[in-house]
Design an enzyme around this catalytic site. Structure first.
Site, PDB file in Angstrom:
ATOM      1  N   GLY A   7       3.608  -7.861   7.689  1.00  0.00           N
ATOM      2  CA  GLY A   7       2.951  -7.752   8.986  1.00  0.00           C
ATOM      3  C   GLY A   7       3.334  -6.539   9.798  1.00  0.00           C
ATOM      4  O   GLY A   7       3.098  -6.497  11.007  1.00  0.00           O
ATOM      5  N   SER A   8       3.904  -5.505   9.155  1.00  0.00           N
ATOM      6  CA  SER A   8       4.295  -4.329   9.947  1.00  0.00           C
ATOM      7  C   SER A   8       3.061  -3.600  10.484  1.00  0.00           C
ATOM      8  O   SER A   8       3.090  -3.075  11.602  1.00  0.00           O
ATOM      9  CB  SER A   8       5.173  -3.387   9.127  1.00  0.00           C
ATOM     10  OG  SER A   8       4.456  -2.801   8.070  1.00  0.00           O
ATOM     11  N   ASN A   9       1.980  -3.579   9.724  1.00  0.00           N
ATOM     12  CA  ASN A   9       0.754  -2.961  10.256  1.00  0.00           C
ATOM     13  C   ASN A   9       0.156  -3.805  11.379  1.00  0.00           C
ATOM     14  O   ASN A   9      -0.345  -3.262  12.367  1.00  0.00           O
ATOM     15  CB  ASN A   9      -0.262  -2.743   9.139  1.00  0.00           C
ATOM     16  CG  ASN A   9       0.064  -1.505   8.333  1.00  0.00           C
ATOM     17  OD1 ASN A   9      -0.081  -0.386   8.814  1.00  0.00           O
ATOM     18  ND2 ASN A   9       0.566  -1.709   7.123  1.00  0.00           N
ATOM     19  N   LYS A  60      -8.369 -14.624  -5.025  1.00  0.00           N
ATOM     20  CA  LYS A  60      -9.511 -14.755  -4.108  1.00  0.00           C
ATOM     21  C   LYS A  60      -9.402 -16.095  -3.386  1.00  0.00           C
ATOM     22  O   LYS A  60      -8.602 -16.947  -3.768  1.00  0.00           O
ATOM     23  CB  LYS A  60     -10.821 -14.662  -4.880  1.00  0.00           C
ATOM     24  CG  LYS A  60     -11.023 -15.781  -5.880  1.00  0.00           C
ATOM     25  CD  LYS A  60     -12.386 -15.678  -6.548  1.00  0.00           C
ATOM     26  CE  LYS A  60     -12.636 -16.871  -7.455  1.00  0.00           C
ATOM     27  NZ  LYS A  60     -13.956 -16.856  -8.056  1.00  0.00           N
ATOM     28  N   MET A  85      -4.076  -9.543   0.488  1.00  0.00           N
ATOM     29  CA  MET A  85      -4.003  -9.259  -0.943  1.00  0.00           C
ATOM     30  C   MET A  85      -4.938 -10.132  -1.779  1.00  0.00           C
ATOM     31  O   MET A  85      -4.627 -10.457  -2.915  1.00  0.00           O
ATOM     32  CB  MET A  85      -2.552  -9.376  -1.423  1.00  0.00           C
ATOM     33  CG  MET A  85      -1.591  -8.485  -0.651  1.00  0.00           C
ATOM     34  SD  MET A  85      -2.125  -6.762  -0.481  1.00  0.00           S
ATOM     35  CE  MET A  85      -1.365  -6.061  -1.925  1.00  0.00           C
ATOM     36  N   ARG A  86      -6.079 -10.492  -1.226  1.00  0.00           N
ATOM     37  CA  ARG A  86      -7.091 -11.196  -2.020  1.00  0.00           C
ATOM     38  C   ARG A  86      -8.412 -10.469  -1.885  1.00  0.00           C
ATOM     39  O   ARG A  86      -8.728  -9.931  -0.828  1.00  0.00           O
ATOM     40  CB  ARG A  86      -7.284 -12.626  -1.533  1.00  0.00           C
ATOM     41  CG  ARG A  86      -6.107 -13.520  -1.829  1.00  0.00           C
ATOM     42  CD  ARG A  86      -6.384 -14.896  -1.257  1.00  0.00           C
ATOM     43  NE  ARG A  86      -5.141 -15.636  -1.171  1.00  0.00           N
ATOM     44  CZ  ARG A  86      -4.847 -16.712  -1.907  1.00  0.00           C
ATOM     45  NH1 ARG A  86      -5.731 -17.209  -2.737  1.00  0.00           N
ATOM     46  NH2 ARG A  86      -3.693 -17.317  -1.770  1.00  0.00           N
ATOM     47  N   HIS A 104      -5.055   0.953   3.025  1.00  0.00           N
ATOM     48  CA  HIS A 104      -4.534   0.948   1.660  1.00  0.00           C
ATOM     49  C   HIS A 104      -3.495   2.074   1.539  1.00  0.00           C
ATOM     50  O   HIS A 104      -3.727   3.187   2.013  1.00  0.00           O
ATOM     51  CB  HIS A 104      -5.673   1.169   0.657  1.00  0.00           C
ATOM     52  CG  HIS A 104      -5.202   1.111  -0.763  1.00  0.00           C
ATOM     53  ND1 HIS A 104      -4.879  -0.090  -1.378  1.00  0.00           N
ATOM     54  CD2 HIS A 104      -4.962   2.083  -1.669  1.00  0.00           C
ATOM     55  CE1 HIS A 104      -4.467   0.168  -2.615  1.00  0.00           C
ATOM     56  NE2 HIS A 104      -4.508   1.475  -2.816  1.00  0.00           N
TER      57      HIS A 104
HETATM   58  C1  GAR Z   1       0.528  -2.078   3.445  1.00  0.00           C
HETATM   59  O1  GAR Z   1       1.197  -1.010   2.820  1.00  0.00           O
HETATM   60  C2  GAR Z   1      -0.946  -2.053   3.123  1.00  0.00           C
HETATM   61  O2  GAR Z   1      -1.478  -0.762   3.032  1.00  0.00           O
HETATM   62  C3  GAR Z   1      -0.964  -2.736   1.773  1.00  0.00           C
HETATM   63  O3  GAR Z   1      -0.067  -3.808   1.937  1.00  0.00           O
HETATM   64  C4  GAR Z   1       0.978  -3.407   2.836  1.00  0.00           C
HETATM   65  C5  GAR Z   1       1.164  -4.485   3.882  1.00  0.00           C
HETATM   66  O4  GAR Z   1       2.290  -4.233   4.660  1.00  0.00           O
HETATM   67  N1  GAR Z   1      -2.282  -3.164   1.425  1.00  0.00           N
HETATM   68  C6  GAR Z   1      -2.771  -3.067   0.187  1.00  0.00           C
HETATM   69  O5  GAR Z   1      -2.132  -2.677  -0.763  1.00  0.00           O
HETATM   70  C7  GAR Z   1      -4.242  -3.501   0.046  1.00  0.00           C
HETATM   71  N2  GAR Z   1      -4.772  -3.086  -1.206  1.00  0.00           N
HETATM   72  P1  GAR Z   1       2.470  -4.974   6.059  1.00  0.00           P
HETATM   73  O6  GAR Z   1       2.293  -6.475   5.777  1.00  0.00           O
HETATM   74  O7  GAR Z   1       3.875  -4.666   6.476  1.00  0.00           O
HETATM   75  O8  GAR Z   1       1.445  -4.467   7.014  1.00  0.00           O
END
Ligand code: GAR
Length: 210
Positions: A7-9, A60, A85-86, A104
């Protein structure tokens, strides 16, 4: 927002929303992993979170309709995927066509799919980065909203590179979303072109929420 992990994003976007620099508000987190870090972050920040049913599959959602219902009940205009991630399918993709954005951790179209940073590191690229793009019915594809490059240093480990790619994501995501939400843009072929066009188009309330 849809999220599966740390969840950092999510937190970077929540911080931008709190200062009014996201171009919109962050209403709810829908998570497919009970216990994911994103749920604790949402609780700490006072943002609603839900874990709708996922069903029998890992890659999915068996039934996307409870997820769609949760969005409609809250009159959600745009879905942001932040580490979700689905793979999604028509039940969610069709009503949110043009209104779903993903981040991504690579310079797409290089290294789609799982473990993108590891893929890039093992490939030996000198430059990688991250991409914000509209979601289509294909993995990590769709018109690109914004990208940021990250140089791979001679002595980088996978861990040090991962940390810099994540930093780049946190810096890129909110300004990219703000632009997508607030500026004019149009689609030309597979390019998202800023500067002219209707930008984000919200459907009529009946169609969106009926
Ligand atoms: C992030 O690096 C995002 O780009 C990636 O998962 C991570 C989630 O980090 N997403 C993918 O790979 C989608 N194909 P977060 O939970 O700390 O935000």
């Amino acid at each position: 927002m849809f999220a599966s992990g740390n969840g950092s994003n999510f937190e970077a976007l929540a911080a931008a929303a709190a200062t009014g620099s996201l171009g919109g508000s962050l209403e709810v987190v829908l998570c497919d992993q009970p216990g994911a870090g994103v749920l604790a972050r949402a609780a700490r920040l006072g943002i609603e979170s839900l874990t709708p049913p996922t069903g029998r599959f890992r890659s999915k959602l068996e039934d996307e309709s409870p997820w769609l219902a949760a969005l409609r009940e809250r009159r959600i205009d745009v879905v942001v995927l932040a580490g979700f991630m689905r793979r999604l399918h028509a039940t969610l993709l069709t009503p949110f066509a043009g209104r779903m954005v993903n981040i991504h951790p690579s310079l797409l179209p290089a290294f789609p799919g799982l473990d993108a940073i590891g893929q890039a590191y093992r490939h030996g690229v000198r430059v990688t980065g991250c991409t914000v793009h509209l979601v289509e019915d294909a993995i990590d594809a769709g018109p690109i909203v914004a990208q940021a490059a990250v140089a791979v240093h001679e002595h980088d480990t996978l861990e040090s590179l991962t940390a810099r790619v994540h930093e780049a994501e946190h810096a890129l995501f909110a300004p990219a979303l703000r632009r997508y939400l607030t500026e004019p843009w149009h689609i030309d072929g597979r390019r998202l072109v800023f500067g002219a066009g209707e930008g984000l188009v919200l459907p009529e309330p009946e169609a969106a929420h009926g």
